[in-house]
Design a protein around this motif. Structure first.
Motif, PDB file in Angstrom:
ATOM      1  N   HIS A 182       0.844  -1.193   0.000  1.00 44.92           N
ATOM      2  CA  HIS A 182       0.000   0.000   0.000  1.00 44.92           C
ATOM      3  C   HIS A 182       0.884   1.248   0.000  1.00 44.92           C
ATOM      4  CE1 HIS A 182      -3.351   2.591   0.840  1.00 44.92           C
ATOM      5  NE2 HIS A 182      -2.684   3.103   1.861  1.00 44.92           N
ATOM      6  N   ASP A 183       1.909   1.234   0.854  1.00 43.29           N
ATOM      7  CA  ASP A 183       2.808   2.391   0.928  1.00 43.29           C
ATOM      8  C   ASP A 183       4.233   1.872   1.160  1.00 43.29           C
ATOM      9  OD1 ASP A 183       3.281   5.382   1.366  1.00 43.29           O
ATOM     10  OD2 ASP A 183       4.120   4.504   3.189  1.00 43.29           O
ATOM     11  N   GLU A 184       5.123   2.227   0.251  1.00 44.36           N
ATOM     12  CA  GLU A 184       6.467   1.643   0.295  1.00 44.36           C
ATOM     13  C   GLU A 184       7.196   1.943   1.607  1.00 44.36           C
ATOM     14  OE1 GLU A 184       9.337   3.437  -2.267  1.00 44.36           O
ATOM     15  OE2 GLU A 184      10.632   1.691  -2.240  1.00 44.36           O
ATOM     16  N   ARG A 185       7.155   3.211   2.027  1.00 45.28           N
ATOM     17  CA  ARG A 185       7.909   3.606   3.228  1.00 45.28           C
ATOM     18  C   ARG A 185       7.399   2.895   4.470  1.00 45.28           C
ATOM     19  NH1 ARG A 185      11.327   7.211   5.164  1.00 45.28           N
ATOM     20  NH2 ARG A 185      10.327   7.964   7.051  1.00 45.28           N
ATOM     21  N   THR A 186       6.059   2.865   4.570  1.00 49.53           N
ATOM     22  CA  THR A 186       5.467   2.192   5.734  1.00 49.53           C
ATOM     23  C   THR A 186       5.859   0.719   5.732  1.00 49.53           C
ATOM     24  OG1 THR A 186       3.607   3.681   5.468  1.00 49.53           O
ATOM     25  CG2 THR A 186       3.251   1.795   6.914  1.00 49.53           C
ATOM     26  N   PRO A 196       6.846   7.236  -7.864  1.00 45.20           N
ATOM     27  CA  PRO A 196       6.916   6.509  -6.594  1.00 45.20           C
ATOM     28  C   PRO A 196       6.571   5.030  -6.797  1.00 45.20           C
ATOM     29  CG  PRO A 196       5.506   8.448  -6.418  1.00 45.20           C
ATOM     30  CD  PRO A 196       5.851   8.295  -7.859  1.00 45.20           C
ATOM     31  N   ASP A 256       4.994   1.352  -5.663  1.00 45.93           N
ATOM     32  CA  ASP A 256       4.018   0.719  -4.785  1.00 45.93           C
ATOM     33  C   ASP A 256       4.354  -0.768  -4.634  1.00 45.93           C
ATOM     34  OD1 ASP A 256       3.504   0.046  -7.346  1.00 45.93           O
ATOM     35  OD2 ASP A 256       1.419   0.750  -7.387  1.00 45.93           O
ATOM     36  N   SER A 282      -2.787  -1.638   4.157  1.00 46.41           N
ATOM     37  CA  SER A 282      -2.985  -0.183   4.371  1.00 46.41           C
ATOM     38  C   SER A 282      -3.046   0.140   5.855  1.00 46.41           C
ATOM     39  CB  SER A 282      -4.265   0.271   3.676  1.00 46.41           C
ATOM     40  OG  SER A 282      -5.321  -0.500   4.132  1.00 46.41           O
TER      41      SER A 282
END
Ligand code: PLP
Length: 439
Positions: free
Chosen positions: A383-387, A411, A413, A439
Motif C-alpha cells: 500500500h505504501d512503500e515507506r510504511t 513513486p 508501490d 494499508s
C-alpha cells in the motif's frame, strides 16, 4: 561547536565547504545537528537564503539531510564507490532476515573446491598464454554454442553480465542516444545509462514480457537500443513467452534497434531460454550470467551476437581486463560437465521454484496474490512503500525498496523480496510481508 567561528568565506559555497571540511576532519560527526538557518545567518551576518543555499548544496552531495522540524543533520559517509541506485539498495540497518540482496543462496551453489582441484591438475601449463589465439577456452565455447538459444556469429566470455552490457552499450549507443528499458527494471542498468549519458525510454511489462505497443512507441521515439531480461525479470519475475518474443521481433523488424538480452538468472530460471535472437540473429546480443547458478565470484558471463559488436567488445577488453581468467573458464567447463555439479545446479533450480511457490501460496492465504513468476525475486505490491519498509525493519526483515527499480522515477508501490533465500518459517515470513504491505 561554534560553526560560525570556522567560516571565513561567507558565500553559500564557502559555508558549505567549511561544513564539508569539518565533517571530513571528524569535528562534525554523523547525527550531529547543524545550527538552524536563522541562527547561523544571524551569527554570520548573512541572509537566511545564503545559509539555506549552503545546506541545500550539502544535501545534494549527501553530506547532510534535512529532517524537517528536527533540523539538518550530518549523514554517515556514503559508500561512495557504489553508484547511486546501488547505494540505495545497499544502505540500511542489518536485519535478522536479509531478503534485500537479490543474490543466490550460497548453500545452493555447486562446490568450487573439487572443481578447482581437478582444474589445477588438468589445466595445461601453456594455457594461460593462449589468450591471443582465442580469449575463450575452446571447450567452453563448444558448451556455450551447444546451449545457446540461437546460432550467434561470435561468442565470448566476460566478467559478469554488466561487463557485457556496458561494453555493448559503449559500442552501439552514442552519447545522448535513447535506450528502451523495462520499467520496473534493474537499478544498476539505470545507473550505467546515466553514466554513459544515455536516455531511458521506459517500457512496462505484462505477464508475458515487454508490452509490444509500448516497445513500438519507444522505437518510434528514436530508441536505438533495447535492453530486456528474457527470464525471471528483476524485479517482476516475469519471463518472456515464445509468443511474445515473436510479437516483439515483429515490432523490432520495422526499426533498426540493437537488442541486448540480459539472461542474468541463466540456469536457475525454470522458464525456457526464449530469445529474440532466434528471429533477429544479426541484431541481438544475448548475455548469460553464471553468477546466480554457479557463483557470483566466478565473475563469468557469456555473450553471443553479431561480429560487428562482439569483435569490437573483445578488442576493447584486450586493453582493459585483457581476457577473462582462463583458470576460471576451466573451472566453469568443469562445473558444466561434472555430473555432481550439474545435478547441484538442477537441484538449486528446483529448490528456488519450490521456495517461491510455497511463499506465494502462503501469501495468498494472507490475502496477497502475486503471479507465479520465476527466479529468486518477488515483486511484492504494498500500500505504501515507506510504511512497508519500516514495518519490515521492525520485524527484523530487510527487503529492497522499490523506488530504485523505477525507470521513470515515479513513486513505487512495490518492494523487492529475494524469496530464493526464504528456506524456513515461510508462513511467518509471508504473514509479516502481507501485514507490512497492508494499508
Ligand atoms: C537483471 C540483472 N542483470 C545483471 C546482473 C548482474 O549479473 P553479473 O553478476 O553477471 O554481473 C544481475 C544480478 O543480480 C541482474 O539481476
Amino acid at each position: 561547536m561554534d560553526l560560525a567561528a570556522h567560516v571565513d568565506d561567507r558565500s553559500p559555497r564557502g559555508i558549505a565547504a567549511t561544513v564539508a571540511r569539518l565533517v571530513r576532519g571528524g569535528d562534525l560527526r554523523p547525527g550531529d545537528r547543524l545550527p538552524t538557518v536563522r541562527v547561523l545567518s544571524a551569527e554570520l551576518g548573512v541572509s537566511p537564503a545564503t545559509v539555506s543555499g549552503a545546506w541545500q548544496a550539502l544535501a545534494a552531495v549527501g553530506i547532510v539531510t534535512s529532517r524537517g522540524r528536527a533540523g539538518t543533520v550530518v549523514l554517515p559517509p556514503p559508500a561512495s564507490w557504489l553508484p547511486p541506485r546501488y547505494r540505495d539498495l545497499a544502505g540500511g540497518a542489518p536485519a535478522r532476515l536479509d531478503l534485500s540482496s537479490g543474490t543466490p543462496d550460497p548453500e545452493l551453489l555447486p562446490l568450487l573446491g573439487p572443481a578447482l582441484a581437478r582444474v589445477a591438475v588438468q589445466m595445461p601449463s601453456a594455457d594461460s598464454g593462449a589468450y591471443l589465439s582465442s580469449p575463450v577456452v575452446p571447450a567452453l565455447e563448444a558448451l556455450l554454442r551447444e546451449s545457446w538459444p540461437f546460432a550467434p556469429q561470435r561468442i565470448t566470455v566476460v566478467d559478469g553480465a554488466l561487463d557485457a552490457i556496458s561494453r555493448t552499450l559503449e559500442r552501439v549507443a552514442g552519447y545522448g542516444s535513447r535506450v528502451a528499458v523495462e520499467n520496473p527494471g534493474f537499478p544498476p542498468l539505470f545507473d550505467l545509462l546515466d553514466q554513459l549519458g544515455l536516455e531511458r525510454v521506459p517500457v512496462t511489462l505484462d505477464r508475458q514480457g515487454m508490452r509490444p505497443a509500448e516497445l513500438q512507441d519507444a522505437l518510434q521515439s528514436g530508441a536505438k537500443v533495447v535492453v530486456v531480461q528474457p527470464r525471471a525479470q528483476n524485479p517482476t519475475a516475469v519471463s518472456m513467452t515464445a509468443t511474445r518474443a515473436r510479437e516483439l521481433a515483429g515490432v523490432l523488424r520495422r526499426h533498426e534497434a540493437i537488442v541486448i538480452e540480459d539472461d542474468h538468472s541463466g540456469e536457475i530460471a525454470s522458464a525456457r531460454d526464449v530469445s529474440l535472437g532466434v528471429f533477429l540473429p544479426d541484431r541481438v546480443v544475448h548475455v548469460r550470467s553464471y553468477s546466480k547458478s554457479h557463483g557470483p565470484d566466478l565473475r563469468i558471463a557469456a555473450v553471443g551476437g553479431p561480429a560487428t559488436v562482439l569483435d569490437a567488445l573483445v578488442a576493447r577488453r584486450m586493453l582493459g581486463p585483457g581476457w577473462t581468467s582462463r583458470l576460471l573458464q576451466h573451472v566453469l567447463v568443469d562445473l558444466l560437465t561434472d555430473s555432481t555439479a550439474v545435478e547441484s545446479v538442477a537441484n538449486a533450480r528446483r529448490v528456488y521454484f519450490a521456495r517461491r511457490r510455497t511463499l506465494r501460496e502462503a501469501l495468498t492465504t494472507h490475502g496477497v496474490v502475486v503471479d507465479p513468476g520465476d527466479g529468486i525475486n518477488l515483486w511484492l505490491p504494498v500500500h505504501d512503500e515507506r510504511t512497508a519498509l519500516l514495518r519490515l525493519e521492525a520485524a527484523g526483515i530487510r527487503v529492497a525498496p522499490g523506488a530504485p527499480f523505477r525507470a521513470d522515477l515515479t513513486p513505487s508501490d512495490h518492494v523487492r523480496v529475494t524469496v530464493g533465500l526464504v528456506d524456513r518459517e515461510i508462513d511467518d515470513v509471508a504473514r509479516t510481508l502481507a501485514l507490512a504491505g497492508a494499508s
